[in-house]
Every structure is written in structure tokens, then in C-alpha cells.
Design an enzyme around this catalytic site. Structure first.
Site, PDB file in Angstrom:
ATOM      1  N   ARG A  51      14.490   1.058   8.306  1.00  0.00           N
ATOM      2  CA  ARG A  51      15.097   2.084   9.169  1.00  0.00           C
ATOM      3  C   ARG A  51      16.015   1.488  10.234  1.00  0.00           C
ATOM      4  NH1 ARG A  51       9.687   4.481  11.224  1.00  0.00           N
ATOM      5  NH2 ARG A  51       9.488   2.231  11.330  1.00  0.00           N
ATOM      6  N   LYS A 148      -0.783  -5.545  -1.213  1.00  0.00           N
ATOM      7  CA  LYS A 148      -2.088  -5.117  -0.736  1.00  0.00           C
ATOM      8  C   LYS A 148      -1.937  -4.544   0.672  1.00  0.00           C
ATOM      9  CE  LYS A 148      -4.298  -8.624   1.923  1.00  0.00           C
ATOM     10  NZ  LYS A 148      -5.358  -9.548   2.181  1.00  0.00           N
ATOM     11  N   ASP A 177      -1.105  -9.845  -6.127  1.00  0.00           N
ATOM     12  CA  ASP A 177      -2.153 -10.579  -5.406  1.00  0.00           C
ATOM     13  C   ASP A 177      -1.708 -12.032  -5.463  1.00  0.00           C
ATOM     14  OD1 ASP A 177      -4.337 -12.137  -4.664  1.00  0.00           O
ATOM     15  OD2 ASP A 177      -5.753 -10.604  -5.302  1.00  0.00           O
ATOM     16  N   HIS A 178      -1.242 -12.542  -4.315  1.00  0.00           N
ATOM     17  CA  HIS A 178      -0.567 -13.839  -4.386  1.00  0.00           C
ATOM     18  C   HIS A 178      -1.514 -14.973  -4.801  1.00  0.00           C
ATOM     19  CE1 HIS A 178      -1.980 -13.936  -0.196  1.00  0.00           C
ATOM     20  NE2 HIS A 178      -2.031 -15.237  -0.361  1.00  0.00           N
ATOM     21  N   LYS A 182      -0.817 -18.700  -7.849  1.00  0.00           N
ATOM     22  CA  LYS A 182      -0.941 -20.133  -7.565  1.00  0.00           C
ATOM     23  C   LYS A 182      -0.968 -20.936  -8.855  1.00  0.00           C
ATOM     24  CE  LYS A 182      -3.198 -19.706  -3.111  1.00  0.00           C
ATOM     25  NZ  LYS A 182      -2.235 -20.491  -2.330  1.00  0.00           N
ATOM     26  N   GLU A 216     -10.922 -19.329   6.312  1.00  0.00           N
ATOM     27  CA  GLU A 216      -9.759 -19.431   7.210  1.00  0.00           C
ATOM     28  C   GLU A 216     -10.236 -19.969   8.551  1.00  0.00           C
ATOM     29  OE1 GLU A 216      -6.829 -15.903   6.636  1.00  0.00           O
ATOM     30  OE2 GLU A 216      -8.839 -15.133   6.330  1.00  0.00           O
ATOM     31  N   ASP A 235     -10.571  -6.619   3.072  1.00  0.00           N
ATOM     32  CA  ASP A 235      -9.335  -7.385   3.224  1.00  0.00           C
ATOM     33  C   ASP A 235      -9.265  -8.566   2.247  1.00  0.00           C
ATOM     34  OD1 ASP A 235      -6.856  -7.822   4.660  1.00  0.00           O
ATOM     35  OD2 ASP A 235      -7.792  -9.605   5.516  1.00  0.00           O
ATOM     36  N   HIS A 240      -8.786 -10.551  -3.393  1.00  0.00           N
ATOM     37  CA  HIS A 240      -8.553 -11.957  -3.740  1.00  0.00           C
ATOM     38  C   HIS A 240      -9.777 -12.605  -4.407  1.00  0.00           C
ATOM     39  CE1 HIS A 240      -4.930 -11.503  -1.547  1.00  0.00           C
ATOM     40  NE2 HIS A 240      -5.465 -11.564  -0.362  1.00  0.00           N
ATOM     41  N   LYS A 331     -13.194 -15.641   8.735  1.00  0.00           N
ATOM     42  CA  LYS A 331     -12.197 -16.157   9.677  1.00  0.00           C
ATOM     43  C   LYS A 331     -12.881 -17.032  10.713  1.00  0.00           C
ATOM     44  CE  LYS A 331      -8.857 -12.501   9.144  1.00  0.00           C
ATOM     45  NZ  LYS A 331      -7.813 -13.372   8.594  1.00  0.00           N
TER      46      LYS A 331
HETATM   47  P1  NAP Z   1       5.772  -5.133   9.149  1.00  0.00           P
HETATM   48  O1  NAP Z   1       6.153  -6.429   9.747  1.00  0.00           O
HETATM   49  O2  NAP Z   1       5.221  -4.048  10.034  1.00  0.00           O
HETATM   50  O3  NAP Z   1       7.059  -4.567   8.413  1.00  0.00           O
HETATM   51  C1  NAP Z   1       7.140  -3.256   7.912  1.00  0.00           C
HETATM   52  C2  NAP Z   1       8.530  -3.023   7.378  1.00  0.00           C
HETATM   53  O4  NAP Z   1       8.602  -1.685   6.909  1.00  0.00           O
HETATM   54  C3  NAP Z   1       9.614  -3.200   8.406  1.00  0.00           C
HETATM   55  O5  NAP Z   1      10.744  -3.792   7.790  1.00  0.00           O
HETATM   56  C4  NAP Z   1       9.930  -1.759   8.807  1.00  0.00           C
HETATM   57  O6  NAP Z   1      11.237  -1.717   9.302  1.00  0.00           O
HETATM   58  C5  NAP Z   1       9.775  -1.066   7.456  1.00  0.00           C
HETATM   59  N1  NAP Z   1       9.504   0.364   7.549  1.00  0.00           N
HETATM   60  C6  NAP Z   1       8.538   0.989   8.243  1.00  0.00           C
HETATM   61  N2  NAP Z   1       8.632   2.335   8.087  1.00  0.00           N
HETATM   62  C7  NAP Z   1       9.690   2.548   7.256  1.00  0.00           C
HETATM   63  C8  NAP Z   1      10.291   3.706   6.715  1.00  0.00           C
HETATM   64  N3  NAP Z   1       9.852   4.928   6.994  1.00  0.00           N
HETATM   65  N4  NAP Z   1      11.342   3.543   5.901  1.00  0.00           N
HETATM   66  C9  NAP Z   1      11.823   2.320   5.616  1.00  0.00           C
HETATM   67  N5  NAP Z   1      11.292   1.183   6.081  1.00  0.00           N
HETATM   68  C10 NAP Z   1      10.232   1.300   6.907  1.00  0.00           C
HETATM   69  O7  NAP Z   1       4.720  -5.299   7.973  1.00  0.00           O
HETATM   70  P2  NAP Z   1       4.548  -6.562   6.996  1.00  0.00           P
HETATM   71  O8  NAP Z   1       3.604  -7.509   7.631  1.00  0.00           O
HETATM   72  O9  NAP Z   1       5.878  -7.046   6.573  1.00  0.00           O
HETATM   73  O10 NAP Z   1       3.754  -5.906   5.775  1.00  0.00           O
HETATM   74  C11 NAP Z   1       4.362  -5.080   4.815  1.00  0.00           C
HETATM   75  C12 NAP Z   1       3.302  -4.703   3.773  1.00  0.00           C
HETATM   76  O11 NAP Z   1       2.828  -5.892   3.133  1.00  0.00           O
HETATM   77  C13 NAP Z   1       2.053  -4.045   4.373  1.00  0.00           C
HETATM   78  O12 NAP Z   1       1.544  -3.118   3.449  1.00  0.00           O
HETATM   79  C14 NAP Z   1       1.080  -5.196   4.539  1.00  0.00           C
HETATM   80  O13 NAP Z   1      -0.259  -4.785   4.503  1.00  0.00           O
HETATM   81  C15 NAP Z   1       1.424  -6.020   3.300  1.00  0.00           C
HETATM   82  N6  NAP Z   1       1.098  -7.446   3.425  1.00  0.00           N
HETATM   83  C16 NAP Z   1       1.652  -8.210   4.413  1.00  0.00           C
HETATM   84  C17 NAP Z   1       1.364  -9.563   4.489  1.00  0.00           C
HETATM   85  C18 NAP Z   1       1.985 -10.451   5.542  1.00  0.00           C
HETATM   86  O14 NAP Z   1       1.766 -11.659   5.475  1.00  0.00           O
HETATM   87  N7  NAP Z   1       2.737  -9.934   6.488  1.00  0.00           N
HETATM   88  C19 NAP Z   1       0.505 -10.137   3.545  1.00  0.00           C
HETATM   89  C20 NAP Z   1      -0.038  -9.340   2.535  1.00  0.00           C
HETATM   90  C21 NAP Z   1       0.273  -7.991   2.496  1.00  0.00           C
HETATM   91  P3  NAP Z   1      11.792  -0.540  10.242  1.00  0.00           P
HETATM   92  O15 NAP Z   1      10.829  -0.358  11.363  1.00  0.00           O
HETATM   93  O16 NAP Z   1      13.131  -1.060  10.654  1.00  0.00           O
HETATM   94  O17 NAP Z   1      11.894   0.651   9.389  1.00  0.00           O
END
Ligand code: NAP
Length: 483
Positions: A51, A148, A177-178, A182, A216, A235, A240, A331
Site C-alpha cells: 500500500r 506461515k 516451510d523454509h 534446506k 533458539e 509457531d 516446522h 526460545k
Molecule cells: P510485515 O513486515 O508487517 O510486512 C507486511 C507487508 O504487507 C508490508 O509490505 C505491508 O506494506 C504489506 N501490506 C499490509 N497490508 C496490505 C494490504 N492491504 N495490501 C497490500 N499490502 C499490504 O510482515 P512480514 O514480517 O514481512 O511477514 C509477512 C508474512 O510472512 C506474515 O504472514 C508473516 O507471518 C510471514 N512470515 C514472516 C517471517 C519473517 O521472517 N518476517 C517469517 C515467516 C513467515 P504496506 O503497509 O505498505 O501495505
């Protein structure tokens, strides 16, 4: 040995949530590495979408910064970075509205494989699926990648599956599932099914027990709000650890193809006994002089969410009846270390007498921080002094023999993204697998309410003492948590 790069057709990778943490830390650096390896052919493009109002030059700068921060040694390759950035563009798009969708439809190359990576919260998956369909982007050249958590219980996972199934065929859905990406996880299958040596021993007659540890050293960090609603069981364990568990316990698939492998994994989950309350221990980490406790970190002084869980699972089938599986994850433990250990039974009789001590073969599959497969074998201690036995590790990853190109092997995200482009779902979870995992986990989580709250454990420990007792009472011991 020279590593091989298998070419893939030109593709569009659209990262919805392209400004988020996952995109910056994992997806974009992974794509750059594949670009440098020559796997992003001419005509491929990366489209970031979210967005936030931003133009393509600003997004390219963000991508460049992300690679500088999270990329590997290849980030120094400025010439390739420039070429990679030229393939990147940005579209301001709202998953819940109309903004950006027509522009996205015009930007994607219809002749390319199009992979839409849903790097957003699961609450948006349905909106995204609906709009991809509405704007004509859900044809059979289109694939979706979902992160996930895939639901928080069976009902929500079913709902998610149903929402995605409205617009996409199961063959187009890649639940990532990363851990499965591996190198070592795949090597585990090669070791098991590519050698005559192990499979005949891979059963309760020869295997005493199996341990899976995902430890962790960090706490919940800034994810406290999310984590406190989830806990270690949801989680980590449900996804995993269960995935690793399935791979280690499954029957040999007839072929190494997606459905043959996933059918066998599903059978493992379905053969799991329900978990008795005495076979699970939950814990919560305590404060140290410098670090806050779990409860403080999540801002909930009465929290009963577990940051540690250990359990003993039994599989009721011919292969495994009588061989327990001990799984633990948590953790703020001693070290960041993940491994699977297959502990074989003692030899039926020691010809060397009691003085020779107890020696067991243990096959250890190390997943992080370093990957590797090691078989512990017993040999005679070299030199004079009689028949003294010692255990030595036989390194089965042969890192030295395979040469420095090892370092260039793709990491989990790189491999999995390329599998999406190639259309290979073997290392991705099928909808029924995820549902079966929740069906086993749900009653365990539901029973938490009737049980004692999680037990406190010291930061830097191996979890609560009761987790040690869980395995001690069977006359066994956890392996030391060691990187
Ligand atoms: P994040 O940092 O909060 O990023 C969320 C992204 O979604 C941002 O780019 C946000 O940008 C976008 N977004 C939110 N609402 C939106 C909408 N209505 N339309 C379009 N874009 C939208 O979250 P994240 O850590 O990257 O995680 C993303 C997903 O991956 C989650 O489901 C999380 O559980 C999963 N995950 C993350 C990790 C990790 O290491 N971070 C690991 C495993 C799984 P805007 O606000 O600009 O829209």
C-alpha cells in the site's frame, strides 16, 4: 565438483508485501543470489507491491539497501546488482481495495510463469486470491506462494484452504516451510532412500528413539504481540517440527514426486497417537539481569503462552510402534541449534566386555546454524593399550570433498522460490497435510487450559527440568543443545 545451475523459464515474481520484513530479509536477497547465479533469465522481472506510496526508483533503492543489509558475499557484485535492479519495479496496491490491480495486470508478462508471493498476513490471502482471479491473473501460468502461519487451528486452516481453492487449483498453491528447503533436509532423503545401508535399519527393531530439537537463543523480540497469541506449539511444533518429523518417519515413497512424497508424510501424521498430558511439558523463559522475562516482553503479566514445548510422540504403525519420538523447541535456550538425531539401539551383546563402556550409533542431521549429516561410529582408539573403544563422527556431508562450491549452494528461500517457478511442489505442504497437522495439534492446545501454566526456565538453559524428566523417566537423555 562444480555446482550446477538448472535454467528456468523467464518468470515474474510478484511480492505482495514487497516492503515488509520478510521481503527485505529473505525474498529479495534470495532472488538476487539466483540472479547472480544466472537463474533469472532474460525477460524475468520482480514486482514489489504494497500500500505504501512509492515509485520504482525509490523501491529499487529499498531493494538495494535490503541486499546490502541482508545479502551474502555476492552483494559486493555491483555490476550484477545494477542489472538485477533494472528487473525490479514497484506498484502501489491494496489487497483489500481496487488500487493498483489494473496496473499490476498490465505490468505482468502474460507469457511468463507468474508467481505471486503472499508476503502479508494470512487475513489478506482470501482478498488477494479473489482479486487475482477478478483481474484475470489466476490462469494456469500463475502460482501463489503462501507463508506461515497457515491458520491457527484446524477450522481456520480449512477456511483458508477453502478460500484459496475457490480461485486456484491445489497444483497452483505453494505453502512454504523454509525448513524443507534446506540442503540437508533433502540430503536426509538421499541418505535414507539412496543407500541400501540405512533403510533396513530404519524401524523400531533397530532405532531406540528419535529426537528433534529446534532451539533458539533469542527471545520473542518485537514479535511479542503475535507470539503471545500463538506460542511454541503453534509457531514451531505444528509446522516446522512436524514437517521434519514426517520426513524422518515416512515410508519410502514410490517416486520422488510431489504427491508420492506428500502422501507418505500425511500417513505419518494420521498414524500419530493422541498425546497424553503426561507426555508434554511447556515452559516460559525467565528474566536475566539484562533481559526481560517472557511475560514482560509480551506485555502480559498473566500470559500462559509457552515459549518452550517438549513432547513425546508415538506412531502406531508397523515401522515405528515402540520407538518414541521426542520433540522440543523453544526460545532463549542455550544456543541456536537445530538437529534431528536417530539414536540406534545398543548392540545385542558386547564382545569387548563391560569395561568397553556403552557405545551407540547416532545419525545426526544438523539443520542450523550449520548444516550437515554425521554418523557416530565406534572404533578402536588408535595406538597401544588394548581394545579401548571410542566414538568418532563420520561426516556424511563431505563438505571438503565437495569443494568450495558448497558455499554457493542456494539457501532455503532460493531453492524454494526456484521450485515454485519450475512447478515442483515436493517441498511444499499440501492442504490436507496442513489440516492433518492441525487435527493432531488442536486437542493438545485445547487441553492447555486445563493444565498447569507453563513452567519457568532460565535463559540459556535447556528448558524446564520437567522436560529433562520427560525423557529421563524412559531411561534416555536429551542430547546437549550445541551448535
Ligand atoms: P510485515 O513486515 O508487517 O510486512 C507486511 C507487508 O504487507 C508490508 O509490505 C505491508 O506494506 C504489506 N501490506 C499490509 N497490508 C496490505 C494490504 N492491504 N495490501 C497490500 N499490502 C499490504 O510482515 P512480514 O514480517 O514481512 O511477514 C509477512 C508474512 O510472512 C506474515 O504472514 C508473516 O507471518 C510471514 N512470515 C514472516 C517471517 C519473517 O521472517 N518476517 C517469517 C515467516 C513467515 P504496506 O503497509 O505498505 O501495505
Amino acid at each position: 565438483m562444480v555446482s550446477r545451475t538448472i535454467p528456468v523459464d523467464p518468470f515474474d515474481l510478484i511480492i505482495i508485501g514487497g516492503t515488509g520484513d520478510l521481503a527485505r530479509r529473505k525474498i529479495l536477497p534470495a532472488l538476487f543470489r539466483r540472479f547472480v547465479a544466472g537463474q533469472m533469465g532474460k525477460g524475468s522481472q520482480v514486482i514489489g507491491a504494497a500500500r505504501t506510496e512509492m515509485d520504482t526508483p525509490a523501491y529499487r533503492q529499498m531493494v538495494s539497501d535490503a541486499i546490502a543489509e541482508f545479502g551474502g558475499p555476492e552483494k559486493k557484485d555491483k555490476a550484477n546488482l545494477k542489472k538485477f535492479l533494472a528487473t525490479v519495479c514497484y506498484i502501489t496496491l491494496d489487497a483489500r481495495g481496487t488500487a493498483g490491480w489494473e496496473e499490476l495486470g498490465e505490468t505482468v508478462h502474460s507469457e511468463n510463469i507468474r508467481a505471486f508471493y503472499f508476503s502479508v498476513g494470512p487475513g489478506l490471502f482470501g482478498d488477494l486470491a479473489k482479486r487475482l482471479h477478478k483481474y484475470g491473473m489466476s490462469d494456469d501460468r500463475c502460482r501463489i506462494v503462501v507463508e506461515k502461519p497457515f491458520g491457527h487451528d484446524l477450522a481456520s486452516a480449512r477456511e483458508l484452504n477453502a478460500v484459496l481453492a475457490k480461485h486456484f487449483d491445489e497444483s497452483q498453491i505453494y505453502r512454504i516451510d523454509h525448513y524443507l528447503g534446506k540442503e540437508t533436509v533433502q540430503n536426509l532423503m538421499a541418505v535414507r532412500f539412496g543407500n541400501m545401508l540405512f533403510e533396513p535399519l530404519w524401524n523400531s527393531q533397530y532405532v531406540d528413539h528419535i529426537q528433534i530439537t529446534v532451539s533458539e537463543s533469542v527471545g520473542v523480540g518485537g514479535r511479542g504481540g503475535y507470539y503471545d497469541k500463538s506460542g511454541a506449539m503453534r509457531d514451531m511444533m505444528q509446522n516446522h517440527l512436524m514437517q521434519l518429523f514426517c520426513l524422518i518417519a515416512m515410508e519410502p515413497p514410490a517416486k520422488f514426486d510431489p504427491d508420492s512424497v506428500r502422501d507418505e508424510k500425511l500417513k505419518v501424521i494420521r498414524a500419530l497417537d493422541p498425546l497424553a498430558p503426561e507426555n508434554i511439558v511447556r515452559g516460559q523463559y525467565e528474566a536475566t539481569e539484562t533481559k526481560p522475562s517472557y511475560r514482560k516482553q509480551v506485555g502480559n503479566r498473566d500470559s500462559t503462552t509457552e515459549s518452550f514445548v517438549a513432547l513425546k510422540a508415538n506412531i502406531s504403525n508397523w515401522r515405528w510402534a515402540g520407538t518414541p519420538f521426542y520433540l522440543r523447541t523453544g526460545k532463549r535456550l542455550r544456543e541456536r541449534a537445530s538437529e534431528i538425531a536417530v539414536v540406534f539401539k545398543d548392540a545385542p551383546h558386547s564382545i569387548f566386555g563391560e569395561d568397553a563402556g556403552r557405545h551407540r550409533n547416532i545419525l545426526t542431521i544438523k539443520l542450523q546454524p550449520n548444516e550437515g549429516i554425521v554418523l557416530g561410529v565406534t572404533i578402536k582408539e588408535p595406538g597401544p593399550g588394548g581394545m579401548r573403544l571410542i566414538d568418532v563422527p563420520l561426516d556424511m556431508t563431505f563438505a571438503e570433498a565437495l569443494g568450495p562450491e558448497q558455499a554457493g549452494f542456494p539457501d532455503a528461500y532460493e531453492r524454494l522460490i526456484m521450485d515454485v517457478i519450475r512447478g515442483n511442489q515436493t517441498l511444499f505442504m499440501r492442504g490436507d497435510e496442513v489440516e492433518a497437522a492441525w487435527a493432531w495439534t488442536d486437542p493438545i492446545i485445547a487441553a492447555f487450559g486445563e493444565q498447569d501454566p507453563p513452567l519457568p526456565y532460565a535463559t540459556g538453559s535447556s528448558g524446564p527440568d520437567e522436560a529433562l524428566a520427560l525423557i529421563h523417566r524412559d531411561g534416555r537423555a536429551w542430547r546437549e543443545i550445541k551448535a
